[in-house]
Design an enzyme around this catalytic site. Structure first.
Site, PDB file in Angstrom:
ATOM      1  CB  SER A  72      -0.921   0.009   1.222  1.00  0.00           C
ATOM      2  OG  SER A  72      -1.604   1.247   1.281  1.00  0.00           O
TER       3      SER A  72
ATOM      4  CE  LYS B  15     -11.579  -0.483  -0.662  1.00  0.00           C
ATOM      5  NZ  LYS B  15     -11.482   0.224  -1.941  1.00  0.00           N
TER       6      LYS B  15
ATOM      7  CG  ASP C  14     -12.366   3.785  -3.076  1.00  0.00           C
ATOM      8  OD1 ASP C  14     -11.264   4.282  -2.769  1.00  0.00           O
ATOM      9  OD2 ASP C  14     -12.685   2.612  -2.815  1.00  0.00           O
TER      10      ASP C  14
ATOM     11  N   GLY D  95     -17.367  -5.057  -9.188  1.00  0.00           N
ATOM     12  CA  GLY D  95     -16.866  -5.404  -7.859  1.00  0.00           C
ATOM     13  C   GLY D  95     -16.956  -4.213  -6.922  1.00  0.00           C
ATOM     14  N   GLY D  96     -16.201  -4.290  -5.824  1.00  0.00           N
ATOM     15  CA  GLY D  96     -16.260  -3.254  -4.793  1.00  0.00           C
ATOM     16  C   GLY D  96     -15.938  -1.866  -5.321  1.00  0.00           C
ATOM     17  CB  ALA D  97     -13.342  -0.573  -7.612  1.00  0.00           C
TER      18      ALA D  97
ATOM     19  CE1 TYR E  27      -3.934   2.164  -6.828  1.00  0.00           C
ATOM     20  CE2 TYR E  27      -1.586   1.868  -6.415  1.00  0.00           C
ATOM     21  CZ  TYR E  27      -2.894   1.762  -5.997  1.00  0.00           C
ATOM     22  OH  TYR E  27      -3.185   1.251  -4.761  1.00  0.00           O
TER      23      TYR E  27
ATOM     24  N   GLY F  57      -4.947   4.997 -12.385  1.00  0.00           N
ATOM     25  CA  GLY F  57      -5.738   5.375 -11.212  1.00  0.00           C
ATOM     26  C   GLY F  57      -4.930   5.988 -10.078  1.00  0.00           C
TER      27      GLY F  57
END
Ligand code: NDP
Length: 275
Positions: free
Chosen positions: A15, A66, A102, A129-131, A222, A242
């Site tokens: 991260s 998340k 986000d 999905g989650g994004a 990214y 991104g």
């Protein structure tokens, strides 16, 4: 006393958030410590409670937690409630509030950094999905002319569109789910790749001629050039990754915790420089 924050995930070592928040803290003279915290896959909640009980003031949450974070918090801010995903938690007065930054990160990167107005545009988002859940509501409030969701597993795209059904009228021509093969013959002004396909050097099976002449191709991934980025660039389309979204979502979290808005451009530039 130094206030403590962390990004919680599994894995988490990759991260960039500790580096981004350290840069924000330096620039705004905020006395904070921000670390990466690996939570066991089956023990997200105990890890979070321990961090809070040790005096932690807030966390960012990344994969795969998340949705568990959304279930954990006492209250949801607008955007997080709709997304069914929380990526920012603020601990305060013995309670926790969940946010999803986000979508704000994406919209800010598009509109401020890339000077791309979403208003009135035809937008395609790939992935369910989650994004995708995280960015749907902020994108709809821009609002676009139309928002189409395509996904390899079509039923998931349908489920996502159903989830946001009550906001469909925000977009002038509504929202819909489509299969990739049914996109042929339709042009979009903004194509967002919210799939993780790029991480394994793959891309969704997009028909050619999907891009309007002045389109923008946006890959949320990214740190690497993905096949989707190469595909869009090869068609002469303005293309971005991104990284800006990542830094802008972090800035929004920092603002929610500290009530101070950090500069993002120098941080994006520094991260690009090191890439
Ligand atoms: P999920 O695992 O929840 O969803 C992954 C999605 O990608 C699914 O829709 C899946 O389709 C699709 N997919 C995976 N592989 C392929 C493939 N080969 N071809 C077509 N579709 C594929 O991930 P997230 O939604 O959480 O994240 C998606 C990406 O967004 C990640 O790469 C993540 O790093 C990035 N991201 C970037 C952020 C930023 O700040 N820049 C913030 C959040 C996420 P199916 O349903 O069919 O399996």
């Amino acid at each position: 006393m130094t206030d403590r924050y962390a990004v919680v995930g599994n894995p988490v070592a990759h991260s960039l958030s500790p580096r981004i928040h350290a840069a924000f803290a330096r620039e705004t003279s905020q006395d904070i410590e921000y670390t990466g915290m690996l939570a066991p896959l089956d023990a997200f909640k105990p890890a979070l409670l321990q961090f809070r009980d040790d005096g932690g003031r807030g966390v960012n949450v990344t994969l795969p937690f998340k949705y568990q974070a959304w279930q954990f918090v006492d209250a949801h801010a607008r955007g997080a409630l709709e997304a069914s995903a929380v990526n920012t938690i603020h601990f305060h007065d013995g309670k926790s509030t969940g946010y999803n930054t986000d979508g704000v990160g994406l919209v800010t990167d598009l509109q401020k950094n890339l000077d791309f107005a979403i208003y009135g545009k035809r937008v395609l988002i790939m992935g369910a999905g989650g994004a995708s859940y995280g960015v749907m509501y902020p994108l709809l409030t821009a609002p676009p002319q139309t928002l189409v969701v395509a996904n390899r597993t079509f039923e998931k795209a349908e489920g996502l569109v159903r989830h946001f059904e009550r906001y469909k009228d925000l977009a002038q021509e509504g929202i819909s789910a489509r299969r990739y093969e049914d996109l042929a013959g339709t042009e979009f002004d903004l194509v967002i790749n919210a799939t993780s396909a790029g991480l394994t050097d793959q891309m969704p099976s997009l028909p050619v001629n999907i891009f309007a002449p002045d389109a923008l191709a946006y890959d949320m991934v990214y740190g690497k050039e993905t096949p989707f980025m190469r595909f869009s660039a090869a068609h002469g389309i303005r293309t971005t990754d991104g990284l800006g979204m990542l830094v802008e979502q972090a800035a929004e979290s920092f603002w929610l915790w500290r009530a101070v808005r950090p500069q993002t451009a120098p941080v994006i530039a520094a991260l690009r420089n090191d890439a």
